[in-house]
Motif scaffolding. Structure first.
Motif, PDB file in Angstrom:
ATOM      1  N   VAL A   2       7.219  -5.346  -2.585  1.00 38.35           N
ATOM      2  CA  VAL A   2       6.932  -3.940  -2.318  1.00 38.35           C
ATOM      3  C   VAL A   2       7.156  -3.649  -0.842  1.00 38.35           C
ATOM      4  N   GLN A   3       7.756  -2.510  -0.575  1.00 37.29           N
ATOM      5  CA  GLN A   3       7.919  -2.055   0.804  1.00 37.29           C
ATOM      6  C   GLN A   3       7.327  -0.672   0.949  1.00 37.29           C
ATOM      7  N   VAL A   4       6.706  -0.429   2.105  1.00 34.87           N
ATOM      8  CA  VAL A   4       6.210   0.892   2.435  1.00 34.87           C
ATOM      9  C   VAL A   4       6.800   1.281   3.784  1.00 34.87           C
ATOM     10  N   TRP A  36      -4.291   4.975   5.868  1.00 37.65           N
ATOM     11  CA  TRP A  36      -3.626   5.128   7.159  1.00 37.65           C
ATOM     12  C   TRP A  36      -4.494   4.477   8.227  1.00 37.65           C
ATOM     13  N   TYR A  37      -3.858   3.700   9.068  1.00 37.09           N
ATOM     14  CA  TYR A  37      -4.499   3.065  10.204  1.00 37.09           C
ATOM     15  C   TYR A  37      -3.763   3.480  11.461  1.00 37.09           C
ATOM     16  N   CYS A  95       0.777   2.629   7.544  1.00 36.46           N
ATOM     17  CA  CYS A  95       0.391   2.825   6.153  1.00 36.46           C
ATOM     18  C   CYS A  95       0.100   1.466   5.534  1.00 36.46           C
ATOM     19  N   LYS A  96      -0.947   1.388   4.732  1.00 36.83           N
ATOM     20  CA  LYS A  96      -1.261   0.161   4.011  1.00 36.83           C
ATOM     21  C   LYS A  96      -1.495   0.474   2.543  1.00 36.83           C
ATOM     22  N   ALA A  97      -0.895  -0.347   1.701  1.00 38.86           N
ATOM     23  CA  ALA A  97      -1.105  -0.234   0.260  1.00 38.86           C
ATOM     24  C   ALA A  97      -1.822  -1.490  -0.213  1.00 38.86           C
ATOM     25  N   GLY A 106       3.374  -1.043   6.426  1.00 42.17           N
ATOM     26  CA  GLY A 106       4.616  -0.525   6.954  1.00 42.17           C
ATOM     27  C   GLY A 106       4.807  -0.949   8.397  1.00 42.17           C
ATOM     28  N   GLN A 107       5.907  -0.515   8.985  1.00 34.78           N
ATOM     29  CA  GLN A 107       6.233  -0.881  10.360  1.00 34.78           C
ATOM     30  C   GLN A 107       5.600   0.057  11.378  1.00 34.78           C
ATOM     31  N   GLY A 108       5.101   1.182  10.922  1.00 35.78           N
ATOM     32  CA  GLY A 108       4.427   2.100  11.824  1.00 35.78           C
ATOM     33  C   GLY A 108       5.317   3.229  12.305  1.00 35.78           C
TER      34      GLY A 108
END
Length: 115
Positions: A2-4, A36-37, A95-97, A106-108
């Motif tokens: 999975v990619q975000v 979201w962080y 983003c975190k799933a 994600g990479q931010g």
């Protein structure tokens, strides 16, 4: 795998708005929660907002009433609407799933709020 992928960051003046998006490569309805962080320079990464698979949401005190998290399962996308932005909101937003066994980051995307 999975990619975000986050998007929507940028430079905005204080009081302005931005909407961040987080697109997932798979079905986000399979994730138990998404969030979201943010991480400001020299500081730890902290939770900003989260949403469960059932639609329950939670926010950090610093963003309550200004930020809104939402998800569109049909588009496999998570959003963060950010209003009344302040210079202290400047950070890289991630983003975190959360899946059953794994977490996907994600990479931010950089958000910079000028005073």
């Amino acid at each position: 795998q999975v990619q975000v992928v986050e998007s929507g960051g940028g430079l905005v003046q204080a009081g302005g708005s931005l909407r961040l998006s987080c697109a997932a490569s798979g079905s986000i309805s399979s994730f138990r929660a998404m969030g979201w962080y943010r991480q400001a320079p020299g500081k730890q990464r902290v939770l900003v907002a989260a949403i469960t698979n059932g639609g329950n949401t939670g926010y950090a005190d610093s963003v309550k009433g200004r930020f809104t998290i939402s998800r569109d399962n049909a588009k496999n996308t998570l959003y963060l609407q950010m209003d009344s932005l302040k210079p202290e909101d400047t950070a890289v937003y991630y983003c975190k799933a959360t899946g059953v066994l794994f977490e996907y980051w994600g990479q931010g995307t950089q958000v910079t709020v000028s005073s």
